[in-house]
Structures are given as C-alpha cells and as structure tokens.
Scaffold this motif. Structure first.
Motif, PDB file in Angstrom:
ATOM      1  N   TYR A 114      26.231  17.620  32.086  1.00 52.61           N
ATOM      2  CA  TYR A 114      25.529  15.732  30.631  1.00 52.61           C
ATOM      3  C   TYR A 114      25.374  16.604  30.260  1.00 52.61           C
ATOM      4  CZ  TYR A 114      26.423  12.927  35.188  1.00 52.61           C
ATOM      5  OH  TYR A 114      26.778  11.255  35.847  1.00 52.61           O
ATOM      6  N   PRO A 115      25.336  15.578  28.848  1.00 52.80           N
ATOM      7  CA  PRO A 115      25.028  16.276  27.843  1.00 52.80           C
ATOM      8  C   PRO A 115      23.916  16.830  27.636  1.00 52.80           C
ATOM      9  CG  PRO A 115      25.509  14.275  27.191  1.00 52.80           C
ATOM     10  CD  PRO A 115      26.311  14.326  28.254  1.00 52.80           C
ATOM     11  N   ALA A 116      22.272  16.573  28.489  1.00 50.78           N
ATOM     12  CA  ALA A 116      21.070  16.318  28.741  1.00 50.78           C
ATOM     13  C   ALA A 116      20.641  16.651  29.604  1.00 50.78           C
ATOM     14  CB  ALA A 116      20.371  15.949  27.470  1.00 50.78           C
ATOM     15  N   GLU A 117      19.092  16.860  30.344  1.00 49.36           N
ATOM     16  CA  GLU A 117      18.672  16.791  30.912  1.00 49.36           C
ATOM     17  C   GLU A 117      17.271  15.776  30.808  1.00 49.36           C
ATOM     18  OE1 GLU A 117      20.477  18.795  34.427  1.00 49.36           O
ATOM     19  OE2 GLU A 117      18.186  18.737  35.716  1.00 49.36           O
ATOM     20  N   LEU A 118      16.418  15.372  31.606  1.00 48.60           N
ATOM     21  CA  LEU A 118      15.162  15.355  31.220  1.00 48.60           C
ATOM     22  C   LEU A 118      13.917  15.740  32.618  1.00 48.60           C
ATOM     23  CD1 LEU A 118      12.208  13.981  30.621  1.00 48.60           C
ATOM     24  CD2 LEU A 118      13.199  11.952  31.377  1.00 48.60           C
ATOM     25  N   HIS A 119      13.190  16.161  32.370  1.00 48.34           N
ATOM     26  CA  HIS A 119      12.508  17.258  33.370  1.00 48.34           C
ATOM     27  C   HIS A 119      10.677  17.316  33.794  1.00 48.34           C
ATOM     28  CE1 HIS A 119      15.908  21.139  34.183  1.00 48.34           C
ATOM     29  NE2 HIS A 119      15.766  19.509  34.659  1.00 48.34           N
ATOM     30  N   LEU A 120      10.551  15.916  34.700  1.00 46.95           N
ATOM     31  CA  LEU A 120       9.354  15.698  34.264  1.00 46.95           C
ATOM     32  C   LEU A 120       8.470  16.513  35.105  1.00 46.95           C
ATOM     33  CD1 LEU A 120      10.824  11.814  34.554  1.00 46.95           C
ATOM     34  CD2 LEU A 120       8.611  12.757  33.082  1.00 46.95           C
ATOM     35  N   VAL A 121       7.533  16.977  34.709  1.00 47.95           N
ATOM     36  CA  VAL A 121       7.243  18.515  35.609  1.00 47.95           C
ATOM     37  C   VAL A 121       5.420  17.484  35.873  1.00 47.95           C
ATOM     38  CG1 VAL A 121       6.127  20.400  35.918  1.00 47.95           C
ATOM     39  CG2 VAL A 121       7.642  20.356  34.354  1.00 47.95           C
ATOM     40  N   HIS A 122       5.630  17.665  37.271  1.00 49.58           N
ATOM     41  CA  HIS A 122       3.771  17.545  37.927  1.00 49.58           C
ATOM     42  C   HIS A 122       3.389  18.554  38.961  1.00 49.58           C
ATOM     43  CE1 HIS A 122       7.045  14.086  37.383  1.00 49.58           C
ATOM     44  NE2 HIS A 122       6.259  13.281  37.630  1.00 49.58           N
ATOM     45  N   TRP A 123       2.381  18.368  39.279  1.00 48.15           N
ATOM     46  CA  TRP A 123       1.878  19.818  39.824  1.00 48.15           C
ATOM     47  C   TRP A 123       0.778  18.623  41.368  1.00 48.15           C
ATOM     48  CZ3 TRP A 123      -3.977  21.033  39.620  1.00 48.15           C
ATOM     49  CH2 TRP A 123      -4.677  20.411  38.538  1.00 48.15           C
ATOM     50  N   ASN A 124       0.445  19.745  42.038  1.00 46.84           N
ATOM     51  CA  ASN A 124       0.407  20.016  43.123  1.00 46.84           C
ATOM     52  C   ASN A 124      -1.810  19.372  43.211  1.00 46.84           C
ATOM     53  OD1 ASN A 124      -0.884  19.430  46.081  1.00 46.84           O
ATOM     54  ND2 ASN A 124       0.890  20.628  47.452  1.00 46.84           N
ATOM     55  N   ALA A 125      -2.348  18.539  42.640  1.00 43.61           N
ATOM     56  CA  ALA A 125      -3.251  18.758  42.290  1.00 43.61           C
ATOM     57  C   ALA A 125      -4.486  18.452  44.032  1.00 43.61           C
ATOM     58  CB  ALA A 125      -4.053  17.817  41.800  1.00 43.61           C
ATOM     59  N   VAL A 126      -3.860  18.060  45.375  1.00 45.11           N
ATOM     60  CA  VAL A 126      -4.542  18.254  46.375  1.00 45.11           C
ATOM     61  C   VAL A 126      -4.961  19.381  46.716  1.00 45.11           C
ATOM     62  CG1 VAL A 126      -4.519  17.257  48.267  1.00 45.11           C
ATOM     63  CG2 VAL A 126      -3.518  15.840  46.551  1.00 45.11           C
ATOM     64  N   GLU A 127      -4.080  20.227  46.529  1.00 43.23           N
ATOM     65  CA  GLU A 127      -4.131  21.596  47.829  1.00 43.23           C
ATOM     66  C   GLU A 127      -4.209  22.602  46.516  1.00 43.23           C
ATOM     67  OE1 GLU A 127      -1.287  22.407  50.979  1.00 43.23           O
ATOM     68  OE2 GLU A 127       0.512  20.736  50.194  1.00 43.23           O
ATOM     69  N   TYR A 128      -4.008  22.611  45.131  1.00 38.01           N
ATOM     70  CA  TYR A 128      -4.338  23.688  44.474  1.00 38.01           C
ATOM     71  C   TYR A 128      -4.992  23.086  43.398  1.00 38.01           C
ATOM     72  CZ  TYR A 128      -0.266  25.048  46.810  1.00 38.01           C
ATOM     73  OH  TYR A 128       0.204  25.286  47.980  1.00 38.01           O
ATOM     74  N   PRO A 129      -6.269  24.141  43.021  1.00 40.98           N
ATOM     75  CA  PRO A 129      -7.574  23.486  41.631  1.00 40.98           C
ATOM     76  C   PRO A 129      -6.831  23.626  40.533  1.00 40.98           C
ATOM     77  CG  PRO A 129      -7.962  25.774  42.537  1.00 40.98           C
ATOM     78  CD  PRO A 129      -6.714  26.136  43.348  1.00 40.98           C
TER      79      PRO A 129
END
Ligand code: SG7
Ligand code: ZN
Length: 261
Positions: A114-129
């Motif tokens: 595809y001509p472009a790709e969106l990335h929504l970056v999330h992190w696991n704040a339950v297990e890591y500080p």
C-alpha cells in the motif's frame, strides 16, 4: 536489481547505518501476510479501543517519521482484547510511506504494497513500569497497523495534514492538544495478528502486531503532504522524508492468525 527496495532504503537514511537485521532474530517485522496461510482463530476476541482525545500532546518530526505523542502517565487511552492479555496504553502513532504510490507500507498482503501504513504504538503498563522497559519484553508492546490506500480525502487525517508544514524539519515539535486517533481506524473489526518486532533499531522482538484487514482511504494531496516533510534539520541540504519503511523480513516459524473467516 537496481530498483531493489532494500538498497534504496539502506542508502536513504542514517538510521539504517545501524544493522538492518539482528543476529539470531526469529520474530522480526515487517512481514508479508499471505492471506491463504493465515489461520482463523475463533478464540480471538474483538479489539476494544478507548482513546481520550485530550491525552494528545504534540506532533514531532523525529527525522524518520512524524509522531503524534500522547500522555501515557495514566490509563486514559487504552486498547484491550483482541490477542492481548492485558490492557495496553497508547504512546504515539506515526506513519511509513513511499516516494510514489506503488510502495510505502511496511507490511504487505499477498505481496501487495500500500502507499502508506499507520502504526499506533501501545505498551503494557500493567506488567512494566515504563515504556523503555516494555520495549525490551516479549509482550511489552502492541502496535495496530492500518493500511492507507488511494481514494477519497480522509477528513480525520486532514486535521493532521494541515499541521504538517509546521513540523517540516527534523527535530521540530508543535503542540497538538486534542486528537482522537480512532477516527483513523476502519470500522471493520477484522484483523490479522502475529508476534514480531519494532521495525526500526533497536528492532527488539517485543511487539504483538495487530494489522487491520481493511485499509482507510486518503487522497493524493494528503500523501503529497507527507512527502513534503524532510529527514533533515533546518539549514541542512533538504532531503525529502519518503521511503521510511523497513524491508520485509522472513516469517520463520510463525503463524499469522486472523480474527475473521
Ligand atoms: C518510528 O518507528 C518512530 C519510533 C518507533 C519506530 O521511527 O515512531 O518512535 C520513537 C519514539 O522514536 O520506535 C520505540 C518506537 O516506538 C518503530 O516503531 S514501529 O515498530 O511501530 N514501526
Ligand atoms: Zn512504524
């Protein structure tokens, strides 16, 4: 070939002066998603997205993409469900795109770019500080990928596009107080999921990828606005920010699961 994507990419940006591959990597990203080889998993839950538009902070040209960053000090913008065992907090989103419409996405579907790709970056704040600690762990990050295809102008994206001239140069930041990234997600719930990595150094194998099946539509002018951004700082010789994607990586011993039949 003279026109190999990999060679062009490697020549383009100082980021890739660091290794393009990590020795012994077994779950690197991006990959080609071969539709017929993906396995329907009836136990995959629907992905639930709950973003608070006021957690949006700013837009930042980091010299590789533009990032829209969010306040991730509390659980106000989160995703839960899908393949995830915990809830994950939204940290930022960004895009990858090509110099022309024939390529630009990081993932491919049946070898189609595809001509472009969106990335929504999330992190696991339950297990890591912290985010930095989550980046180092196998279940630390969850990235939603959305393909952009050429079509109608996207009104939600246009708010962002209008702000881009202000972050043309590397290392520029502007305030961007209120934005709801759920306006950039296709309404179709279908997705593929697999275990992978960050697509830029440190390339850590910490990402649960959730790739939406349905692309969103954007128009040519909106993609052109992405291509007006620069890899370079004010005062340097101008280099257009284009082709900021990593080459495809081998699937190795992995299965891509689908939430749909
Ligand atoms: C882009 O992609 C940036 C990076 C991001 C990287 O270069 O969005 O973010 C920052 C803060 O520089 O790296 C750790 C991280 O999120 C890789 O993200 S990706 O794997 O989703 N493409
Ligand atoms: Zn990315």
């Amino acid at each position: 070939a003279a026109c190999s994507r990999k060679n062009r990419n490697a020549a383009l940006h100082p980021l890739w002066q660091s290794p393009l591959t990590i020795p012994g990597g077994t779950r690197q990203s991006p990959i080609n998603i071969q539709w017929r080889d993906s396995v329907y998993d009836p136990f995959l839950k629907p992905l639930k997205i709950s973003y608070d538009p006021t957690t949006c902070l700013h837009i930042w040209n980091n010299g590789y993409s533009f990032l829209v960053e969010f306040d991730d000090s509390t659980d106000r913008s989160i995703i839960v469900g899908g393949p995830l065992e915990n809830q994950y907090r939204l940290k930022q989103f960004h895009f990858h795109w090509g110099a022309i419409n024939d390529w630009g996405s990081e993932h491919t579907v049946d070898s189609k770019f595809y001509p472009a790709e969106l990335h929504l970056v999330h992190w696991n704040a339950v297990e890591y500080p912290t985010f930095e600690e989550a980046v180092m762990e196998g279940n630390g990050l969850a990235v939603i990928g959305v393909f952009l295809k050429l079509g109608a102008r996207h009104e939600g994206l246009q708010t962002l596009v209008d702000a881009l001239p202000a972050v043309k140069h590397k290392d520029t930041v502007i305030e961007f107080d209120v934005f709801d990234p759920s306006c950039l997600l296709p309404s179709c719930p279908d997705y593929w999921t697999y275990a992978g990595s960050l697509t830029t150094p440190p390339l850590t194998e910490s990402v649960t990828w959730i790739i939406k099946k349905k692309p969103i539509e954007v128009d040519e002018d909106q993609l052109e606005a992405f291509r007006m951004l620069l890899f370079t700082s004010d005062g340097e010789e101008e280099k257009r920010m284009v082709d900021n994607f990593r080459p495809l990586q081998p699937l190795m011993d992995r299965t891509v699961r689908s939430s749909f039949q």
